[in-house]
Design an enzyme around this catalytic site. Structure first.
Site, PDB file in Angstrom:
ATOM      1  N   GLU A   1      52.269  57.070 -57.322  1.00  0.00           N
ATOM      2  CA  GLU A   1      53.509  56.633 -56.893  1.00  0.00           C
ATOM      3  C   GLU A   1      54.190  55.375 -57.254  1.00  0.00           C
ATOM      4  OE1 GLU A   1      55.751  58.396 -55.582  1.00  0.00           O
ATOM      5  OE2 GLU A   1      54.529  59.783 -55.644  1.00  0.00           O
TER       6      GLU A   1
HETATM    7  C1  LIG Z   1      44.794  61.391 -58.816  1.00  0.00           C
HETATM    8  C2  LIG Z   1      46.288  61.304 -58.997  1.00  0.00           C
HETATM    9  C3  LIG Z   1      47.113  61.957 -58.501  1.00  0.00           C
HETATM   10  C4  LIG Z   1      48.313  61.761 -59.139  1.00  0.00           C
HETATM   11  N1  LIG Z   1      49.381  62.666 -58.521  1.00  0.00           N
HETATM   12  C5  LIG Z   1      50.705  62.809 -59.364  1.00  0.00           C
HETATM   13  C6  LIG Z   1      51.548  63.698 -58.798  1.00  0.00           C
HETATM   14  O1  LIG Z   1      51.399  64.599 -57.895  1.00  0.00           O
HETATM   15  N2  LIG Z   1      52.622  63.854 -59.529  1.00  0.00           N
HETATM   16  C7  LIG Z   1      52.988  63.206 -60.620  1.00  0.00           C
HETATM   17  O2  LIG Z   1      54.265  63.244 -61.315  1.00  0.00           O
HETATM   18  N3  LIG Z   1      52.117  62.165 -61.048  1.00  0.00           N
HETATM   19  C8  LIG Z   1      50.820  62.159 -60.442  1.00  0.00           C
HETATM   20  N4  LIG Z   1      50.081  60.943 -60.669  1.00  0.00           N
HETATM   21  C9  LIG Z   1      50.250  60.273 -61.891  1.00  0.00           C
HETATM   22  C10 LIG Z   1      50.523  58.772 -61.555  1.00  0.00           C
HETATM   23  O3  LIG Z   1      51.728  58.681 -60.639  1.00  0.00           O
HETATM   24  C11 LIG Z   1      50.298  57.769 -62.707  1.00  0.00           C
HETATM   25  O4  LIG Z   1      49.555  57.888 -63.039  1.00  0.00           O
HETATM   26  C12 LIG Z   1      50.949  56.279 -62.458  1.00  0.00           C
HETATM   27  O5  LIG Z   1      52.498  56.556 -62.127  1.00  0.00           O
HETATM   28  C13 LIG Z   1      50.885  55.529 -63.755  1.00  0.00           C
HETATM   29  O6  LIG Z   1      51.167  56.130 -64.826  1.00  0.00           O
HETATM   30  P1  LIG Z   1      50.278  56.185 -65.973  1.00  0.00           P
HETATM   31  O7  LIG Z   1      48.670  56.622 -65.456  1.00  0.00           O
HETATM   32  O8  LIG Z   1      50.817  56.972 -67.094  1.00  0.00           O
HETATM   33  O9  LIG Z   1      50.149  54.713 -66.601  1.00  0.00           O
HETATM   34  P2  LIG Z   1      50.831  53.638 -67.453  1.00  0.00           P
HETATM   35  O10 LIG Z   1      52.385  53.745 -67.013  1.00  0.00           O
HETATM   36  O11 LIG Z   1      50.624  54.140 -68.717  1.00  0.00           O
HETATM   37  O12 LIG Z   1      50.508  52.492 -67.075  1.00  0.00           O
HETATM   38  C14 LIG Z   1      49.157  51.554 -67.477  1.00  0.00           C
HETATM   39  C15 LIG Z   1      49.075  50.402 -66.938  1.00  0.00           C
HETATM   40  O13 LIG Z   1      50.307  49.576 -67.203  1.00  0.00           O
HETATM   41  C16 LIG Z   1      51.005  49.040 -66.185  1.00  0.00           C
HETATM   42  N5  LIG Z   1      52.596  48.916 -66.471  1.00  0.00           N
HETATM   43  C17 LIG Z   1      53.225  49.794 -66.823  1.00  0.00           C
HETATM   44  N6  LIG Z   1      54.572  49.507 -67.087  1.00  0.00           N
HETATM   45  C18 LIG Z   1      54.510  48.052 -66.526  1.00  0.00           C
HETATM   46  C19 LIG Z   1      55.541  47.139 -66.661  1.00  0.00           C
HETATM   47  N7  LIG Z   1      56.799  47.311 -66.965  1.00  0.00           N
HETATM   48  N8  LIG Z   1      55.190  46.180 -66.225  1.00  0.00           N
HETATM   49  C20 LIG Z   1      53.841  45.615 -65.789  1.00  0.00           C
HETATM   50  N9  LIG Z   1      52.864  46.628 -65.925  1.00  0.00           N
HETATM   51  C21 LIG Z   1      53.176  47.772 -66.383  1.00  0.00           C
HETATM   52  C22 LIG Z   1      50.812  49.712 -64.923  1.00  0.00           C
HETATM   53  O14 LIG Z   1      50.833  49.167 -63.850  1.00  0.00           O
HETATM   54  C23 LIG Z   1      49.336  50.354 -65.374  1.00  0.00           C
HETATM   55  O15 LIG Z   1      48.528  49.287 -64.905  1.00  0.00           O
HETATM   56  C24 LIG Z   1      48.863  61.160 -60.473  1.00  0.00           C
HETATM   57  C25 LIG Z   1      47.690  60.321 -60.806  1.00  0.00           C
HETATM   58  C26 LIG Z   1      46.327  60.300 -60.454  1.00  0.00           C
HETATM   59  C27 LIG Z   1      45.442  59.571 -61.126  1.00  0.00           C
END
Ligand SMILES: Cc1cc2nc3c(=O)[nH]c(=O)nc-3n(C[C@H](O)[C@H](O)[C@H](O)COP(=O)(O)OP(=O)(O)OC[C@H]3O[C@@H](n4cnc5c(N)ncnc54)[C@H](O)[C@@H]3O)c2cc1C
Length: 596
Positions: free
Chosen positions: A443
């Site tokens: 989220e």
């Molecule tokens: C168990 C689980 C359930 C989930 N359920 C859903 C779901 O139902 N529907 C759905 O659509 N998604 C879902 N997700 C996805 C989840 O919302 C994303 O994993 C999350 O938003 C982070 O995206 P990412 O994993 O691609 O990390 P990334 O976007 O690659 O981020 C990696 C790191 O970089 C940091 N970062 C990125 N951009 C910035 C910035 N501008 N400034 C500072 N830091 C930054 C982030 O905070 C993070 O620490 C789920 C994930 C998991 C693990």
């Protein structure tokens, strides 16, 4: 395997003594009939359902997890989940706060909110199935066409169908502007959607007849980035006009993730292979429509943090009263035993009180936000609705990030109370720590929440929303500033209010010169504002407890002790956080990436 008893007394304190919900709801025509008795009855029933039906499935669901059948693309949830869901819908729980026009019970969100705390304490993984459905309900309710509403809302409200949010793709999570799923318009007004989504919670399962996926994708020729994203309703089975299931839509679960926690919830890779979808919210307006879902989900994730904090605390408390080790430093307390129960030790109390204070602070805070949401939706006065909307917008990232960060701390402290036994699966504590970790990530990560708070919600409107909240704090300080008995609470509240004002101005000035200053300050800044919010609620709770401490009800004595602990032991981290937030961006950004 442990226990969960809904904290009804504290919920009632928050709703009836702190927030006076009954008189607040009287101002809202839609909820004017809802009185304290109705609320208490619902909470009592909710307490029974959650402790008796859901809690017993929490540990077994974690051990068993979900099972994916690659050949049929089906997912089986852990033993008992489906039956519990049948009981849940038979009792009408999904309809609680939904619109009566579509079969809902029309009760206020503030009541649903307390119920969700219980659901999450009892079984977070299970709760995500109906929790996501509620988000889908809210999104379609606000942005759907009349036809979409009449087709989907009654089924989501009855719980026959569940919902999901399909945003994330392998290469894009935080930055949704990168998403690639495509939607091709068809002559009949539908769209064929193709793409791969990952990490989709409750993406496939055996609990409901149909699954309503809300999917973000791009129309042909859409603008680049987040301005070119549209939202589609993509049901697992294409619904017939009478609501029965028609053909299977090609949106299939290709795999489920092996993960750290919430094993009972299926986290699915979803492949869309020309799946039929219906546009919702207008072309390229997908993120706007999805924000309804995302905001609901952000508040919901805060409730997950609160739920876990409460249940971890309850169990650690029982353990601390039972486990005997060593003697109290000031001499034996349990003379009939060979050692004292560990609750005599100061540091065990620190750990317990940390979780207790974070649970009680979060409960007051979340209930307040839910009540403001009720007012935003239902208050007859437009200006009040706008004020409430502003406040909810300001507080939502704090609910999401502050509560879930604190839940991580709290569940870990509660595990520590068990010593080595906390690390052993049989006791159930390690599950709470594992489950709590995801709440800081999905989220929008907690970093993203901090950027939203400081960048979008505060600096972009020149602090207007923060000033409105600050005016409430100031009014409380002025009304109670001369009450000596309250000085120990009001003084730190007033001081922190001043410090937040100065800190915000300082970061705002620096951000003019260098936008990186916002990113460098945002995380500690959110925690400082989180403490301002908690100080405000704890000071109000202390006032009530002081007034009633001679009533003979020991609840108020315990409340005062918790508030004193909060100001003595948790609040002081604000000094460190303010130094961090003021330290600037150079200590983070001056080192070239290849020198790390
Ligand atoms: C168990 C689980 C359930 C989930 N359920 C859903 C779901 O139902 N529907 C759905 O659509 N998604 C879902 N997700 C996805 C989840 O919302 C994303 O994993 C999350 O938003 C982070 O995206 P990412 O994993 O691609 O990390 P990334 O976007 O690659 O981020 C990696 C790191 O970089 C940091 N970062 C990125 N951009 C910035 C910035 N501008 N400034 C500072 N830091 C930054 C982030 O905070 C993070 O620490 C789920 C994930 C998991 C693990």
């Amino acid at each position: 395997m442990g226990q969960y008893i809904a904290p009804l007394r504290d919920m009632q304190f928050v709703l009836h003594e702190l927030l006076n919900v009954e008189s607040e709801l009287k101002q809202l025509p839609a909820h004017a009939e809802v009185d304290a008795d109705i609320i208490n009855q619902i909470l009592e029933e909710g307490g029974k359902f959650t402790s008796e039906v859901l809690f017993p499935l929490n540990h077994s669901g974690d051990r068993e997890g979900c099972h994916h059948d690659k050949a049929t693309h089906t997912v089986k949830t852990p033993k008992g989940f489906k039956e519990a869901y049948e009981q849940y819908i038979a009792a009408g729980w999904p309809a609680l706060s939904c619109d009566p026009e579509f079969g809902g019970q029309g009760l206020p969100l503030v009541v649903n909110n307390s119920f969700y705390e219980m659901l999450n304490s009892a079984n977070q993984a299970w709760t995500m199935y109906p929790g996501l459905s509620h988000g889908a309900y809210e999104c379609i309710h606000e942005h759907g066409t009349d036809e979409q509403k009449s087709l989907y809302l009654p089924k989501l409200i009855s719980g026959e169908w569940t919902g999901t949010m399909c945003l994330t793709e392998p290469h894009c999570g935080t930055d949704l502007g990168l998403l690639r799923s495509k939607a091709e318009p068809q002559e009949d007004g539908t769209y064929k959607i193709t793409g791969a989504k990952i990490f989709i919670s409750a993406g496939e399962h055996d609990m409901s007849h149909n699954i309503v996926h809300l999917v973000l994708a791009r129309l042909p020729g859409a603008p680049e980035g987040s301005k070119g994203i549209s939202l589609f309703i993509v049901p697992k089975f294409l619904p017939n006009a009478d609501g029965s299931n028609g053909a299977r839509n090609p949106i299939f679960c290709g795999a489920i993730e092996e993960k750290m926690g919430i094993h009972g919830n299926s986290t699915c890779q979803m492949n869309l292979d020309g799946a039929t979808g219906w546009l919702i919210g207008g072309p390229h307006k997908g993120l706007n429509a999805m924000f309804v879902f995302m905001n609901a989900a952000r508040l919901g994730v805060g409730m997950q943090g609160l739920g876990l904090t409460e249940v971890a605390y309850q169990n650690a408390l029982v353990y601390a009263k039972d486990r005997i080790q060593m003697r109290s430093l000031s001499g034996p307390k349990a003379l009939d035993k060979p050692a004292d129960p560990i609750i005599v030790h100061a540091d065990v109390r620190r750990m317990l009180l940390t979780a207790k204070a974070y649970a009680e602070g979060a409960r007051a805070f979340c209930s307040y936000v839910a009540l403001q949401l009720d007012k935003e939706l239902n208050h007859p006065d437009e200006a009040t609705r706008k004020d409430c909307a502003d406040e909810v917008a300001l507080l939502t990232p704090i609910v999401k990030a502050f509560i879930t960060d604190n839940a991580w701390t709290s569940t870990s402290e509660c595990l520590q109370v068990y010593g080595g036994h906390g690390f052993i699966a049989e006791w159930g504590m390690e599950q709470y720590v594992r489950d709590a970790r995801i709440n800081m990530i999905y989220e929008g990560t907690n970093t993203v929440q901090s950027l939203d708070l400081l960048g979008r919600k505060i600096l972009m409107d020149n602090g207007a929303k923060l000033r409105k909240f600050g005016a409430k704090v100031q009014a409380f300080v002025e009304a109670n500033g001369t009450n000596e008995a309250l000085a120990e609470f009001v003084t730190p509240l007033a001081e922190l209010g001043d410090k937040v004002t100065k800190l915000t101005m300082e970061i705002g000035m620096k951000a003019f010169q260098n936008p990186d200053e916002v990113g460098a300050a945002a995380v500690p800044y959110l925690r400082v504002v989180g403490h301002l919010v908690y100080s405000y609620f704890f000071a109000q709770m202390a006032k009530i407890a002081l007034e009633k401490q001679d009533s003979g009800d020991t609840f108020y004595k315990a409340k005062l002790a918790t508030v004193r602990f909060y100001f003595a032991r948790l609040y002081p981290e604000t000094a460190m956080l303010i130094r961090q937030a003021r330290s600037g961006s150079a200590n983070l950004l001056s080192l070239e990436a290849d020198l790390f």
